[in-house]
Design a protein around this motif. Structure first.
Motif, mmCIF file in Angstrom:
data_model
loop_
_atom_site.group_PDB
_atom_site.id
_atom_site.type_symbol
_atom_site.label_atom_id
_atom_site.label_comp_id
_atom_site.label_asym_id
_atom_site.label_seq_id
_atom_site.Cartn_x
_atom_site.Cartn_y
_atom_site.Cartn_z
ATOM 1 N N PRO A 112 -5.037 5.596 3.602
ATOM 2 C CA PRO A 112 -4.815 4.928 4.885
ATOM 3 C C PRO A 112 -3.605 4.016 4.720
ATOM 4 O O PRO A 112 -3.479 3.327 3.707
ATOM 5 C CB PRO A 112 -6.096 4.101 5.085
ATOM 6 C CG PRO A 112 -6.576 3.820 3.692
ATOM 7 C CD PRO A 112 -6.199 5.051 2.884
ATOM 8 N N ASN B 210 -13.466 4.041 -5.309
ATOM 9 C CA ASN B 210 -12.876 4.182 -3.977
ATOM 10 C C ASN B 210 -12.414 5.594 -3.708
ATOM 11 O O ASN B 210 -12.011 6.322 -4.619
ATOM 12 C CB ASN B 210 -11.693 3.211 -3.800
ATOM 13 C CG ASN B 210 -10.386 3.801 -4.281
ATOM 14 O OD1 ASN B 210 -9.711 4.512 -3.538
ATOM 15 N ND2 ASN B 210 -10.023 3.521 -5.530
ATOM 16 N N ASN C 298 -3.268 4.408 -12.691
ATOM 17 C CA ASN C 298 -4.043 4.463 -11.461
ATOM 18 C C ASN C 298 -5.530 4.551 -11.863
ATOM 19 O O ASN C 298 -5.861 4.600 -13.050
ATOM 20 C CB ASN C 298 -3.610 5.698 -10.651
ATOM 21 C CG ASN C 298 -3.830 5.512 -9.151
ATOM 22 O OD1 ASN C 298 -4.880 5.031 -8.734
ATOM 23 N ND2 ASN C 298 -2.857 5.899 -8.365
ATOM 24 N N SER C 299 -6.396 4.591 -10.881
ATOM 25 C CA SER C 299 -7.829 4.700 -11.170
ATOM 26 C C SER C 299 -8.121 5.968 -11.982
ATOM 27 O O SER C 299 -7.361 6.936 -11.943
ATOM 28 C CB SER C 299 -8.610 4.742 -9.863
ATOM 29 O OG SER C 299 -8.094 5.748 -9.020
ATOM 30 N N ASN D 117 4.338 7.080 -6.079
ATOM 31 C CA ASN D 117 2.954 7.242 -6.529
ATOM 32 C C ASN D 117 2.651 8.716 -6.808
ATOM 33 O O ASN D 117 2.504 9.505 -5.875
ATOM 34 C CB ASN D 117 2.016 6.684 -5.455
ATOM 35 C CG ASN D 117 0.572 6.681 -5.895
ATOM 36 O OD1 ASN D 117 0.241 7.240 -6.932
ATOM 37 N ND2 ASN D 117 -0.270 6.063 -5.114
ATOM 38 N N CYS E 62 -2.336 9.731 -6.593
ATOM 39 C CA CYS E 62 -3.458 9.503 -5.676
ATOM 40 C C CYS E 62 -4.527 10.573 -5.873
ATOM 41 O O CYS E 62 -4.252 11.758 -5.716
ATOM 42 C CB CYS E 62 -3.011 9.509 -4.225
ATOM 43 S SG CYS E 62 -4.430 9.392 -3.108
ATOM 44 N N PRO E 63 -5.763 10.169 -6.227
ATOM 45 C CA PRO E 63 -6.811 11.160 -6.505
ATOM 46 C C PRO E 63 -7.706 11.477 -5.320
ATOM 47 O O PRO E 63 -8.668 12.221 -5.465
ATOM 48 C CB PRO E 63 -7.633 10.460 -7.596
ATOM 49 C CG PRO E 63 -7.556 9.008 -7.252
ATOM 50 C CD PRO E 63 -6.212 8.796 -6.563
ATOM 51 N N ASN E 64 -7.422 10.942 -4.154
ATOM 52 C CA ASN E 64 -8.453 10.912 -3.108
ATOM 53 C C ASN E 64 -8.197 11.723 -1.848
ATOM 54 O O ASN E 64 -8.991 11.655 -0.916
ATOM 55 C CB ASN E 64 -8.701 9.462 -2.679
ATOM 56 C CG ASN E 64 -9.241 8.613 -3.807
ATOM 57 O OD1 ASN E 64 -9.854 9.153 -4.723
ATOM 58 N ND2 ASN E 64 -9.009 7.331 -3.751
ATOM 59 N N MET F 34 -10.208 6.081 -0.615
ATOM 60 C CA MET F 34 -9.612 5.583 0.626
ATOM 61 C C MET F 34 -8.942 6.707 1.423
ATOM 62 O O MET F 34 -9.001 6.735 2.648
ATOM 63 C CB MET F 34 -8.594 4.489 0.311
ATOM 64 C CG MET F 34 -9.151 3.309 -0.482
ATOM 65 S SD MET F 34 -10.413 2.390 0.410
ATOM 66 C CE MET F 34 -9.408 1.551 1.634
ATOM 67 N N LYS G 235 0.867 -1.183 0.000
ATOM 68 C CA LYS G 235 0.000 0.000 0.000
ATOM 69 C C LYS G 235 0.907 1.238 0.000
ATOM 70 O O LYS G 235 1.927 1.257 0.700
ATOM 71 C CB LYS G 235 -0.881 0.010 1.257
ATOM 72 C CG LYS G 235 -1.679 1.287 1.494
ATOM 73 C CD LYS G 235 -2.752 1.524 0.445
ATOM 74 C CE LYS G 235 -3.466 2.864 0.665
ATOM 75 N NZ LYS G 235 -4.394 3.159 -0.459
ATOM 76 N N THR G 236 0.544 2.243 -0.772
ATOM 77 C CA THR G 236 1.352 3.461 -0.807
ATOM 78 C C THR G 236 1.551 3.993 0.611
ATOM 79 O O THR G 236 0.583 4.299 1.314
ATOM 80 C CB THR G 236 0.687 4.531 -1.691
ATOM 81 O OG1 THR G 236 0.594 4.040 -3.027
ATOM 82 C CG2 THR G 236 1.502 5.822 -1.685
HETATM 83 C C1 DHB Z 1 -5.322 6.105 -2.637
HETATM 84 C C2 DHB Z 1 -5.851 5.953 -3.883
HETATM 85 C C3 DHB Z 1 -5.022 5.932 -4.967
HETATM 86 O O1 DHB Z 1 -5.494 5.763 -6.229
HETATM 87 C C4 DHB Z 1 -3.664 6.072 -4.793
HETATM 88 O O2 DHB Z 1 -2.864 6.063 -5.839
HETATM 89 C C5 DHB Z 1 -3.132 6.216 -3.537
HETATM 90 C C6 DHB Z 1 -3.978 6.234 -2.451
HETATM 91 C C7 DHB Z 1 -6.195 6.151 -1.495
HETATM 92 O O3 DHB Z 1 -7.274 6.750 -1.597
HETATM 93 O O4 DHB Z 1 -5.820 5.615 -0.446
#
Ligand code: DHB
Length: 311
Positions: free
Chosen positions: A74, A69, A194-195, A128, A131-133, A71, A45-46
């Motif tokens: 986390p 998602n 990525n997403s 990474n 991350c879009p979130n 997330m 996990k990143t």
């Molecule tokens: C998260 C989502 C991602 O697409 C990413 O690259 C890194 C983190 C996340 O929401 O945790």
């Protein structure tokens, strides 16, 4: 004998399939499960410098054609993943694993990468940039100026094998501009994609995840054409020393085959792994091998990047 073995950054992997960062990789237990499956390796996990709780739940939802998602990164913090990987390279010296990371700011990214560089970690690092979130934090790789600045600063001290995880691009000029930047640096790979950020899934009259009023990263079947386009666009544009990892919409061996045909040297499974569990690796590998056998291909080199065009 048909084989799906591959190489990334000069390291050998028995299989070209692995998890996509974010799925089945938050805890050591989950990582062990991927490690002991038919997958060729895993990515963590990143990690940020410190533990993060992430966004409020529900924050991941499987839907019929994929997943959504938000997330919010986390994770258990860099040391948790780095300590585990350092142990693993003693107990499994013949295998190589991926550490995914990003800081909450460019300064934190440098702190993290300097810690990795100063450690005995011999594996591969994935930075990474997509991350879009995290509310208020744009996807870094959509800002070419910031991306170039970070890469130029990183390669001033970072000499371990490093690749980057990218968001999908949707414009030919953006493929050109991004590739021109990446070609200036000794990157070992780019990971596409990525997403697709900030989609909205609606059930009845409501969103299905709590953060950001339901906006979240889209994965699964929805994104395969975009993923394949990004894999192939970068395969065409990047210097041959920069390999491609293909991620997005891999449900079957046929999907993995298409990623490799577009130029991928490794293929990651996210949404499908979340839906099906680690048995997905065995199934997709068997399906990929069956396609290769039918076509008379013995190894990935026999068809990697050999997508046919209509003249
Ligand atoms: C998260 C989502 C991602 O697409 C990413 O690259 C890194 C983190 C996340 O929401 O945790």
């Amino acid at each position: 004998m048909t084989t799906t073995k591959t190489k990334i950054a000069g390291f050998d992997f028995d299989n070209c399939l692995m998890n996509a960062a974010g799925v089945a990789c938050m805890t050591v237990e989950e990582l062990e499960e991927v490690k002991n499956s038919a997958a060729g390796t895993f990515v963590t996990k990143t990690a940020t410098l410190d533990f993060r709780q992430g966004n409020p739940e529900p924050r991941y939802q499987d839907v019929p054609l994929g997943s959504i998602n938000s997330m919010g990164l986390p994770n258990n913090g860099l040391d948790y993943y780095l300590d585990y990987l350092l142990e693993l390279q003693e107990s499994e010296p013949n295998r190589t694993f991926f550490l995914s990371l990003v800081g909450m700011s460019p300064e934190e990214t440098h702190t993290i990468l300097q810690k990795v560089q100063a450690s005995d970690f011999k594996g591969i690092t994935e930075l990474n940039l997509s991350c879009p979130n995290v509310p208020g934090k744009p996807q870094i790789a959509y800002d070419f100026e910031t991306t170039e600045k970070i890469l130029s600063e990183v390669f001033a001290y970072f000499t371990n094998p490093l690749g980057i995880k990218l968001p999908p691009y949707f414009d030919i000029v953006h493929f050109d501009q991004a590739a021109a930047i990446f070609n200036k640096y000794p990157l070992k790979f780019v990971n596409c994609v990525n997403s697709i950020g900030n989609g909205l899934y609606i059930k009845d009259e409501s969103v299905v995840i709590r953060p950001k009023n339901g906006f979240g990263g889209i994965g699964g079947q929805y994104i395969k054409p975009t993923a394949l386009a990004n894999v192939h666009a970068f395969y065409q544009r990047l210097k041959p020393e920069i390999q491609i990892i293909g991620t997005g919409g891999v449900l079957t061996g046929r999907d993995a085959f298409e990623h490799i045909l577009c130029g991928a040297s490794m293929v990651q499974v996210g949404t499908t792994l979340h839906k099906e569990g680690v048995v997905a690796f065995e199934r997709i590998t068997a399906e990929l091998k069956a396609i290769m056998e039918e076509k008379g291909y013995e190894s990935l080199e026999d068809f990697r990047g050999k997508l046919k065009y209509i003249d």
